[in-house]
Design a protein around this motif. Structure first.
Motif, PDB file in Angstrom:
ATOM      1  N   ALA A 177       0.832  -1.212   0.000  1.00 29.59           N
ATOM      2  CA  ALA A 177       0.000   0.000   0.000  1.00 29.59           C
ATOM      3  C   ALA A 177       0.866   1.261   0.000  1.00 29.59           C
ATOM      4  N   GLY A 208       5.417   6.224  13.531  1.00 30.21           N
ATOM      5  CA  GLY A 208       4.701   5.316  12.621  1.00 30.21           C
ATOM      6  C   GLY A 208       3.568   4.609  13.345  1.00 30.21           C
ATOM      7  N   THR A 209       2.468   4.428  12.649  1.00 33.06           N
ATOM      8  CA  THR A 209       1.293   3.800  13.266  1.00 33.06           C
ATOM      9  C   THR A 209       1.571   2.341  13.626  1.00 33.06           C
ATOM     10  N   VAL A 210       2.293   1.657  12.762  1.00 36.99           N
ATOM     11  CA  VAL A 210       2.579   0.245  13.052  1.00 36.99           C
ATOM     12  C   VAL A 210       3.410   0.142  14.328  1.00 36.99           C
ATOM     13  N   CYS A 240      -9.848  -1.400  12.886  1.00 36.38           N
ATOM     14  CA  CYS A 240      -9.300  -0.741  11.694  1.00 36.38           C
ATOM     15  C   CYS A 240     -10.428   0.020  11.009  1.00 36.38           C
ATOM     16  N   VAL A 284      -5.792   5.291   9.788  1.00 39.04           N
ATOM     17  CA  VAL A 284      -4.819   5.672   8.761  1.00 39.04           C
ATOM     18  C   VAL A 284      -5.438   5.831   7.364  1.00 39.04           C
TER      19      VAL A 284
END
Ligand SMILES: Cc1ncc(COP(=O)(O)O)c(C=O)c1O
Length: 390
Positions: free
Chosen positions: A40, A98-100, A172, A206
Motif C-alpha cells: 500500500a 509510525g502507526t505500526v 481498523c 490511517v
C-alpha cells in the motif's frame, strides 16, 4: 492542475514496491518489466507544497534536533476539525514513529504476555504482529460477508469478549484490506461493548483520508465512541504518500490512558521527532488539501475502471466496493485456481505483482488485493497482461 497520470520512474529510488531484487525476494523470480500492484504505497509524488517545504529545509542544510512545536499541534487540530469534524485538544496529541510501531507500543503499555488483543479478520497483518511480538495472543473475530460487504458479527464478538477478556480491541477504521467504512451506529456498538467488558478501544484511522464512496466517521466524533476508553492512531502516510518518513501521532482524550501510553513511549525514548516527519505533517495538513481532493477523484475513477474490468473480464471474481483507500479486495473462491496460485501465476507469467489475502491474519485466503493507487496506464497494462496470461 495535478497530473496523476504522469508516470513516475520509481525503480531507482529504492522503494520496496518497485525494486526488482526486493520484489523477487518476496514473490520469486519475476520478469524485469513487472508492474507492482502490491504494497500500500502510491505511485504519485506528494503534494507540491510538501516537496517545496522539504526543499527549503534541505537548502538550509541544518538537520538538528527539533521538538513538537505549536505549528504541529495546530496543523493536526485544524486538519481533524476540517476533514473529520472532530474537536481534538492539544493535550490529547502525541507524536509517534509510525502507526505500526505505535500499535506495538500500545500492546507493550497495556498488555502482559498471555493476554489477548481482539481484531476483526481479515485485517492488516501488523495488527497481529504487534501482539505476537510481545507474546500477546490474537483473538481473531471473523468479519461476515453479506451482499459482498463486511459486517461485524456482534453476537460472536460479545461471546468472545465474555470468554477471553481481551485487554485491547484493535479496530481498523476504515478497514484494510476491504475499504469498508464503519457507520456511527457500528462504532457506538463497538465502543459500548468495550466499556461493558473492560477493553480499551484502539482505532487505526490511517485510511480515513481516501474516502471514495460514503462518509467517514471518526471514532473521536462527539457521541460516537466513549472518549474515556479510546486511543486513536493515525498518520499522513497513506494519504500523502509519506510512509518512508515513519512519523505518525495518537489522539487520546483520557488523561490516565494517555499517561500510561506516554510512559511506555518514554521507556523507548520516543520523545523528539524526525525533522522531516514533523514538518511533513505540517506541510501536508496545512497546504495539501486541494491535492488530496484531486487525488481522491482520480482514485475514484481508478476504482470504477477496475470494478468494470473485473466484472467484464473475470466474471468468477467478486470485487468489494472500495468505499475508501486504494485497495481492491476481490473474492476469487469461484476461480479454478486458489488466490495463492493466481498471484504466483500472474507475478511469474504476466509480471503483475498482486497480493493474495492469506497475509491478512486469517479469513482472507480466498481473496486477492490489488493496489490501484497508481497511474491508470499501469492498471490498464496489468489487466491486459492478466487477461493474456489467465
Ligand atoms: C491499517 C494500516 N495501518 C497502518 C499502516 C501504516 O501506517 P504508518 O505508515 O503510519 O506506520 C497501514 C499501511 O498500509 C495500514 O494499512
Amino acid at each position: 492542475m495535478f497530473d496523476f497520470d504522469n508516470i513516475i520512474e520509481r525503480k531507482s529510488d529504492k522503494c520496496r514496491k518497485w525494486d526488482h531484487a526486493f520484489v523477487c525476494s518476496r514473490f520469486g523470480e519475476i520478469p524485469a518489466d513487472f508492474i507492482p500492484l502490491w504494497i500500500a504505497d502510491m505511485d504519485f509524488t506528494s503534494p507540491p507544497e510538501v516537496i517545496e517545504g522539504f526543499q527549503r529545509i534541505v537548502t538550509h542544510g541544518t538537520f538538528g534536533y527539533t521538538w513538537c512545536f505549536d505549528e504541529f499541534y495546530d496543523a493536526v487540530i485544524n486538519f481533524q476539525r476540517q476533514r473529520h469534524h472532530v474537536s481534538v485538544e492539544k493535550s490529547w496529541i502525541t507524536l509517534t514513529y509510525g502507526t505500526v510501531s505505535t500499535l506495538h507500543y500500545t500492546v507493550q503499555a497495556f498488555c502482559q504476555p498471555g493476554d489477548y488483543v481482539m481484531m476483526n479478520t481479515p485485517v492488516y497483518d501488523p495488527f497481529a504482529m504487534a501482539a505476537q511480538r510481545q507474546d500477546v495472543r490474537v483473538l481473531a473475530n471473523p468479519l461476515r460477508v453479506e451482499d459482498n460487504r463486511y459486517q461485524l458479527d456482534f453476537d460472536l464478538i460479545e461471546s468472545q469478549l465474555k470468554t477471553y477478556h481481551p485487554k485491547l480491541w484493535f479496530f481498523c477504521s476504515p478497514h484494510n484490506p476491504s475499504g469498508r467504512i464503519w457507520r456511527a451506529a457500528e462504532i457506538r456498538q463497538v465502543s459500548e461493548l468495550c466499556k461493558r467488558y473492560g477493553v480499551i478501544l484502539v482505532v487505526d484511522e490511517v485510511h480515513a483520508e481516501h474516502i471514495l464512496d460514503g462518509e467517514f466517521v471518526s471514532c473521536l466524533t462527539s457521541g460516537c465512541a466513549a472518549p474515556d476508553n479510546l486511543i486513536v492512531l493515525t498518520s499522513p502516510n497513506k494519504a500523502f504518500n509519506l510512509g518512508g518518513l515513519k512519523t505518525s501521532y495518537s489522539m487520546i482524550p483520557d488523561a490516565a490512558l494517555r499517561q500510561r501510553f506516554r510512559q511506555q513511549l518514554e521507556k523507548n525514548s520516543i520523545t523528539s521527532p524526525n525533522i522531516f516527519g514533523v514538518w511533513g505533517i505540517i506541510f501536508a495538513y496545512q497546504q495539501g488539501l486541494p491535492w488530496l481532493d484531486a487525488l481522491n477523484s482520480y482514485l475514484r475513477s481508478n476504482a470504477l475502471y477496475l470494478t468494470d474490468a473485473i466484472r467484464s473480464h473475470f466474471p468468477d471474481w467478486k470485487m468489494m466496493n472500495p468505499e475508501s483507500s486504494y485497495l481492491a479486495w476481490i473474492d476469487v473462491s469461484a476461480d479454478k485456481r486458489s488466490a495463492t496460485q493466481l498471484t504466483q501465476h500472474f507475478a511469474r507469467q504476466a509480471g503483475v505483482v498482486i497480493e493474495d489475502g492469506s497475509h491478512y491474519v486469517q479469513d482472507g485466503e480466498n481473496y486477492l488485493r490489488i493496489n490501484f493507487g497508481t497511474q491508470r496506464y499501469w492498471l490498464e497494462q496489468s489487466i491486459d497482461r492478466m487477461l493474456k496470461h489467465y
